[in-house]
Scaffold this motif. Structure first.
Motif, PDB file in Angstrom:
ATOM      1  N   LEU A  15     -51.151  36.833  16.651  1.00 38.47           N
ATOM      2  CA  LEU A  15     -50.807  37.307  14.983  1.00 38.47           C
ATOM      3  C   LEU A  15     -49.697  36.387  15.034  1.00 38.47           C
ATOM      4  N   SER A  16     -49.139  36.753  13.548  1.00 39.70           N
ATOM      5  CA  SER A  16     -47.827  36.290  13.529  1.00 39.70           C
ATOM      6  C   SER A  16     -46.857  37.089  14.480  1.00 39.70           C
ATOM      7  N   PRO A  17     -45.786  36.618  15.025  1.00 39.35           N
ATOM      8  CA  PRO A  17     -44.817  37.081  15.899  1.00 39.35           C
ATOM      9  C   PRO A  17     -43.944  38.331  15.285  1.00 39.35           C
ATOM     10  N   ILE A  18     -43.880  38.482  14.039  1.00 39.04           N
ATOM     11  CA  ILE A  18     -43.205  39.388  13.371  1.00 39.04           C
ATOM     12  C   ILE A  18     -43.753  40.331  12.631  1.00 39.04           C
ATOM     13  N   ASP A  19     -43.222  41.494  12.433  1.00 37.96           N
ATOM     14  CA  ASP A  19     -43.966  42.698  11.539  1.00 37.96           C
ATOM     15  C   ASP A  19     -43.155  42.998  10.168  1.00 37.96           C
ATOM     16  N   LEU A  20     -42.085  43.875  10.573  1.00 41.63           N
ATOM     17  CA  LEU A  20     -41.634  44.465   9.524  1.00 41.63           C
ATOM     18  C   LEU A  20     -40.490  43.855   8.773  1.00 41.63           C
ATOM     19  N   GLN A  21     -40.069  42.636   9.599  1.00 43.04           N
ATOM     20  CA  GLN A  21     -38.983  41.854   9.075  1.00 43.04           C
ATOM     21  C   GLN A  21     -39.105  41.304   7.611  1.00 43.04           C
ATOM     22  N   ALA A  22     -38.108  41.215   6.824  1.00 43.23           N
ATOM     23  CA  ALA A  22     -38.190  40.407   5.501  1.00 43.23           C
ATOM     24  C   ALA A  22     -38.439  38.781   5.910  1.00 43.23           C
ATOM     25  N   ILE A  23     -39.034  38.201   5.173  1.00 47.03           N
ATOM     26  CA  ILE A  23     -39.426  36.581   5.365  1.00 47.03           C
ATOM     27  C   ILE A  23     -38.641  35.768   4.319  1.00 47.03           C
ATOM     28  N   LYS A  24     -37.556  35.228   4.813  1.00 44.08           N
ATOM     29  CA  LYS A  24     -36.581  34.546   3.726  1.00 44.08           C
ATOM     30  C   LYS A  24     -36.632  32.818   4.119  1.00 44.08           C
ATOM     31  N   ALA A  25     -36.347  32.147   3.305  1.00 44.62           N
ATOM     32  CA  ALA A  25     -36.184  30.670   3.569  1.00 44.62           C
ATOM     33  C   ALA A  25     -35.223  29.951   2.899  1.00 44.62           C
ATOM     34  N   SER A  26     -34.681  29.110   3.553  1.00 45.73           N
ATOM     35  CA  SER A  26     -33.643  28.373   2.800  1.00 45.73           C
ATOM     36  C   SER A  26     -34.120  26.829   2.509  1.00 45.73           C
ATOM     37  N   GLY A  27     -33.676  26.232   1.237  1.00 44.91           N
ATOM     38  CA  GLY A  27     -34.158  25.026   0.977  1.00 44.91           C
ATOM     39  C   GLY A  27     -33.112  23.874   0.867  1.00 44.91           C
ATOM     40  N   VAL A  28     -33.299  22.657   0.755  1.00 46.28           N
ATOM     41  CA  VAL A  28     -32.629  21.403   0.578  1.00 46.28           C
ATOM     42  C   VAL A  28     -31.403  21.579   1.484  1.00 46.28           C
ATOM     43  N   THR A  29     -31.773  21.558   2.731  1.00 41.57           N
ATOM     44  CA  THR A  29     -30.653  21.917   3.907  1.00 41.57           C
ATOM     45  C   THR A  29     -30.462  20.534   4.629  1.00 41.57           C
ATOM     46  N   PHE A  30     -30.963  19.615   4.353  1.00 47.12           N
ATOM     47  CA  PHE A  30     -30.700  18.242   4.716  1.00 47.12           C
ATOM     48  C   PHE A  30     -30.354  17.181   3.602  1.00 47.12           C
ATOM     49  N   VAL A  31     -28.781  17.015   3.705  1.00 50.11           N
ATOM     50  CA  VAL A  31     -28.476  16.171   2.658  1.00 50.11           C
ATOM     51  C   VAL A  31     -28.914  14.683   2.738  1.00 50.11           C
ATOM     52  N   VAL A  32     -29.063  14.133   3.991  1.00 57.16           N
ATOM     53  CA  VAL A  32     -29.360  12.782   4.187  1.00 57.16           C
ATOM     54  C   VAL A  32     -30.516  12.383   3.722  1.00 57.16           C
ATOM     55  N   SER A  33     -31.756  13.196   3.791  1.00 59.87           N
ATOM     56  CA  SER A  33     -32.927  12.903   3.299  1.00 59.87           C
ATOM     57  C   SER A  33     -32.936  13.432   1.792  1.00 59.87           C
ATOM     58  N   LEU A  34     -32.371  14.226   1.178  1.00 62.24           N
ATOM     59  CA  LEU A  34     -32.038  14.627  -0.347  1.00 62.24           C
ATOM     60  C   LEU A  34     -31.769  13.340  -0.804  1.00 62.24           C
ATOM     61  N   LEU A  35     -30.592  12.798  -0.527  1.00 62.74           N
ATOM     62  CA  LEU A  35     -29.805  11.786  -1.009  1.00 62.74           C
ATOM     63  C   LEU A  35     -30.647  10.497  -1.058  1.00 62.74           C
ATOM     64  N   GLU A  36     -31.379  10.079   0.068  1.00 64.02           N
ATOM     65  CA  GLU A  36     -32.195   8.931  -0.098  1.00 64.02           C
ATOM     66  C   GLU A  36     -33.596   9.162  -0.625  1.00 64.02           C
ATOM     67  N   ARG A  37     -33.869  10.183  -1.027  1.00 62.91           N
ATOM     68  CA  ARG A  37     -34.931  10.621  -1.934  1.00 62.91           C
ATOM     69  C   ARG A  37     -34.624  10.515  -3.404  1.00 62.91           C
ATOM     70  N   VAL A  38     -33.294  10.691  -3.804  1.00 58.34           N
ATOM     71  CA  VAL A  38     -32.624  10.450  -5.138  1.00 58.34           C
ATOM     72  C   VAL A  38     -32.476   8.923  -5.270  1.00 58.34           C
ATOM     73  N   ILE A  39     -31.984   8.350  -4.157  1.00 60.70           N
ATOM     74  CA  ILE A  39     -31.765   6.826  -4.259  1.00 60.70           C
ATOM     75  C   ILE A  39     -33.115   6.074  -4.437  1.00 60.70           C
ATOM     76  N   GLU A  40     -34.267   6.568  -3.846  1.00 58.54           N
ATOM     77  CA  GLU A  40     -35.315   5.914  -3.859  1.00 58.54           C
ATOM     78  C   GLU A  40     -36.065   6.259  -5.492  1.00 58.54           C
ATOM     79  N   GLU A  41     -35.907   7.432  -5.865  1.00 61.46           N
ATOM     80  CA  GLU A  41     -36.363   7.791  -7.217  1.00 61.46           C
ATOM     81  C   GLU A  41     -35.486   6.821  -8.266  1.00 61.46           C
ATOM     82  N   GLN A  42     -34.320   6.715  -8.096  1.00 63.05           N
ATOM     83  CA  GLN A  42     -33.477   5.997  -9.205  1.00 63.05           C
ATOM     84  C   GLN A  42     -33.878   4.496  -8.861  1.00 63.05           C
TER      85      GLN A  42
END
Length: 384
Positions: free
Chosen positions: A89-116
């Motif tokens: 099964l999933s290795p956790i049980d009662l723990q909250a499940i949280k996530a962080s996003g947009v944590t890699f600036v290099v890939s984020l800015l490259e995507r913005v550059i490509e979009e523009q």
């Protein structure tokens, strides 16, 4: 890719469904065998993690041999699971499940550059040169919230390219959100779910940290933060719909606890590989380098838990990914999206491989076993 790969060593903890027991069992791996270490006072992964010495407990706890771990991994695949045998099964049980996003600036800015640039390499090169001129260094060295980052922010606003994603990518505050409720994640071999309304979606291969109620980082595992790009793209206010659906978050195959051979520094240097294999013969291969993360794991944890927010049962925190699949599938310019029955495998040598099959969330087994069911079952078994 070997879907049953485990790290060669390490202190591993997880959960398994075992015939004859109503509740999930806490398990570890010893000499290639899966061992049931469930005990009174340490019947959940939460209780073991919150104990005084989790590593010593997992290493020394009395246990029952459940069989060869690779056989049990093979039996954990949803489409061929034999319920008369143990499965993960999933290795956790009662723990909250949280996530962080947009944590890699290099890939984020490259995507913005490509979009523009809209496919114009000259325009892309010019915008990249302008940004690099502001930073004076490599994009990966841009520290979110720093004076340099704020200069880049001002320049991008002036160019009319600012967005809410850039705000959390290079601004002072990290994006932290709830990926799912405790007990809702799925494990190795399980089906992962896509909401039926989505026609543009992708896996997000990530490392997830195990964190205690005191804010101590004590271990790590692999995760797939399944994402609906079209839903979130319509509005950031639809993040919950894009991220939190039945079977939309997988973790595993095991949590590896930090010890003398495995530390947060190991995670910071990890290379995360991704493989997507489709029934149509399509294959997508990519990787995400944790050394490129713009916000340190420690800073992401500090943004999640502290005097401002507590988690009495601890939490798991997805750290984000730099991988955004753009490889065309089904025609030039159409980009990547999942097809039903894709197999997604996420791996790194120190944590092994997490593999899942892609289905619609409405066709994955419904989530019916929650914290109340677990507590009642443990009480009946005199394990509380």
């Amino acid at each position: 890719m070997d879907r049953t790969a485990l790290p060669e060593n390490g202190v591993l903890i997880g959960r398994a469904r075992v015939p004859g027991f109503a509740h999930p069992r806490a398990v570890s791996v010893r000499d290639g065998r899966l061992v049931d270490i469930t005990a009174t006072g340490a019947a959940t992964v939460r209780d073991i993690a919150e104990g005084e010495a989790p590593v010593a407990h997992v290493r020394n706890a009395a246990g029952t041999d459940l069989g060869d771990v690779n056989d049990i991994l093979a039996n954990s695949w949803a489409e061929k699971c034999d319920n008369n045998r143990a499965s993960l099964l999933s290795p956790i049980d009662l723990q909250a499940i949280k996530a962080s996003g947009v944590t890699f600036v290099v890939s984020l800015l490259e995507r913005v550059i490509e979009e523009q640039a809209r496919g114009d390499k000259a325009r892309a090169d010019a915008l990249r040169t302008e940004i690099l001129g502001l930073i004076g260094t490599d994009l990966s060295e841009l520290v979110p919230g720093s004076e340099t980052a704020m200069q880049v922010k001002a320049a991008l606003i002036e160019r009319g390219v600012w967005s809410q994603y850039l705000e959390v990518g290079i601004g002072p505050d990290a994006e932290i959100f709830t990926k799912g409720q405790p007990m809702s994640s799925v494990g190795f071999g399980a089906d992962v779910g896509l909401h039926p309304v989505s026609s543009w979606n992708n896996p997000e291969p990530e490392v997830a940290l195990l964190i205690t109620s005191a804010g101590n980082i004590i271990g790590a595992t692999l995760g797939n933060d399944v994402n609906l790009r079209d839903v979130e793209g319509r509005s950031a206010l639809l993040l919950g719909k894009a991220k939190d659906n039945n079977a939309s978050g997988s973790l595993g195959p095991f949590i590896r606890l930090f010890d003398e051979t495995f530390t947060l520094e190991t995670i910071s240097a990890a290379e995360i590989a991704l493989n997507v294999s489709g029934e149509d013969g399509f294959e997508l291969v990519g990787n995400s380098s944790m050394s490129q993360i713009s916000r340190t794991p420690e800073s992401l944890v500090a943004a999640t838990i502290g005097r401002h927010h507590q988690y009495p049962d601890g939490l798991v925190l997805y750290l984000g990914t730099m991988f955004a699949p753009v490889q065309d599938r089904g025609g030039e310019g159409k980009g990547f999206t999942h097809k039903i029955n894709d197999v997604v495998s996420i791996s790194t040598p120190t944590l092994g491989t997490l593999s899942n099959r892609v289905r619609l969330s409405t066709e994955c087994p419904p989530w019916t076993y929650g914290a109340s069911h677990l507590m009642r079952d443990l009480s009946r078994a005199d394990l509380l």
